[in-house]
Scaffold this active site. Structure first.
Site, PDB file in Angstrom:
ATOM      1  N   HIS A  61       0.862  -1.185   0.000  1.00  5.19           N
ATOM      2  CA  HIS A  61       0.000   0.000   0.000  1.00  5.19           C
ATOM      3  C   HIS A  61       0.890   1.223   0.000  1.00  5.19           C
ATOM      4  CE1 HIS A  61      -2.969   2.958   0.838  1.00  5.19           C
ATOM      5  NE2 HIS A  61      -2.595   3.158   2.091  1.00  5.19           N
ATOM      6  N   HIS A  77       0.941   5.786  -1.048  1.00  2.00           N
ATOM      7  CA  HIS A  77       0.213   6.963  -1.522  1.00  2.00           C
ATOM      8  C   HIS A  77       1.005   7.550  -2.684  1.00  2.00           C
ATOM      9  CE1 HIS A  77      -1.782   7.560   2.733  1.00  2.00           C
ATOM     10  NE2 HIS A  77      -2.126   6.422   2.154  1.00  2.00           N
ATOM     11  N   TYR A  96       7.576 -14.424 -22.092  1.00  2.00           N
ATOM     12  CA  TYR A  96       8.457 -13.285 -21.853  1.00  2.00           C
ATOM     13  C   TYR A  96       9.560 -13.669 -20.864  1.00  2.00           C
ATOM     14  CZ  TYR A  96       9.893  -8.649 -20.298  1.00  2.00           C
ATOM     15  OH  TYR A  96      10.628  -7.519 -19.974  1.00  2.00           O
ATOM     16  N   ASP A 115       0.974  -5.113 -19.751  1.00  2.00           N
ATOM     17  CA  ASP A 115       1.985  -6.073 -19.310  1.00  2.00           C
ATOM     18  C   ASP A 115       1.747  -6.508 -17.858  1.00  2.00           C
ATOM     19  OD1 ASP A 115       3.460  -6.251 -21.652  1.00  2.00           O
ATOM     20  OD2 ASP A 115       4.784  -4.578 -21.124  1.00  2.00           O
ATOM     21  N   HIS A 165      -8.385   7.860  -1.403  1.00  2.00           N
ATOM     22  CA  HIS A 165      -7.296   7.418  -0.543  1.00  2.00           C
ATOM     23  C   HIS A 165      -6.043   7.111  -1.377  1.00  2.00           C
ATOM     24  CE1 HIS A 165      -6.081   4.484   2.956  1.00  2.00           C
ATOM     25  NE2 HIS A 165      -5.059   5.136   2.469  1.00  2.00           N
TER      26      HIS A 165
HETATM   27 ZN   LIG Z   1      -3.066   4.888   3.149  1.00  2.00          ZN
END
Ligand SMILES: [Zn+2]
Length: 236
Positions: A98, A100, A232, A123, A174
């Site tokens: 996660h 930002h 690939y 891809d 978010h």
């Molecule tokens: Zn966050």
């Protein structure tokens, strides 16, 4: 004594350092986790700890089912419950990142799915990267982190998407979550997501009525890197 779950913690430590090195994360706006499904545990960054002070020992290990801490002194990331919901719902996922990161977050804040406009996107993601619905007031005041994860799962179920074909989601207002079969692939997908989010932003500036990539070209690119017919890279 050897640190419990040492290999998993070292891999998760490296992933957390890598998302800083690659510029996806500043301050403490991000976290990476990985699972050991045989043992039933998830390792994740501790909450609010500066990246330069992170060590394998500081990485927290929690029970995949119940969420209780099984190793580590610190409190796990405040986003732990979001990660746990995703691992429980998406059986093939072994790592989650996660961040930002700026461009992916811009699309998330615009509450727009990220359209698949070219082969770089194809891809890594076999179509648009979905955006969740906005959480409702009761959800924000309630079990917010768990419900953030549930909103991602809900969107994948609504669209009948395979999470490994579309290994990311934008959480409305978010930012992005990306994942993969292991934590190293999750980092790679988080980096790819930011690159294609930036490129799609610029493409729409140049041509606001741009159309998505053709289905056959998208499938050709995704399938040559993923699935049974992949060719690939080097054979292993
Ligand atoms: Zn966050």
């Amino acid at each position: 004594m050897t640190l419990p779950h040492l290999t998993l913690r070292e891999r998760v430590l490296e992933a957390n350092l890598e998302i800083v090195r690659t510029g996806l994360v500043v301050l403490t706006f991000g976290n990476a986790s990985g699972v050991d499904r045989d043992v039933g545990v998830m390792a994740i960054k501790p909450s609010g700890v500066a990246y330069e002070r992170l060590t394998a020992e500081a990485i927290v290990v929690v029970d995949l089912e119940g969420g209780a801490v099984v190793a580590g002194e610190a409190r796990p990331s405040s986003d732990t419950d979001t990660h746990l919901v995703l691992y429980r719902a998406f059986a093939g996922v072994g790592g989650i990142v996660h961040t930002h990161s700026p461009y992916a977050t811009a699309w998330a804040q615009a509450c727009r799915e990220l359209p698949c406009l070219g082969t770089t996107h194809a891809d890594h993601f076999d179509g648009p990267v979905p955006v969740t619905r906005r959480l409702e007031r009761g959800e924000i005041e309630g079990d917010y982190e768990r419900l953030t994860g549930e909103a991602i799962v809900e969107e994948f179920e609504r669209l009948a998407l395979d999470p490994l074909d579309r290994p990311a989601a934008l959480v409305a207002s978010h930012g992005p979550f990306a994942w993969g079969a292991d934590v190293e692939t999750a980092v790679e997908n988080a980096v790819a997501l930011e690159v294609v989010a930036a490129s799609a932003f610029r493409t729409e500036l140049l041509r606001p009525d741009v159309q998505p990539i053709a289905d056959d070209l998208r499938q050709r690119h995704f399938r040559r890197k993923h699935g049974p017919g992949a060719y690939y890279g080097q054979a292993t």
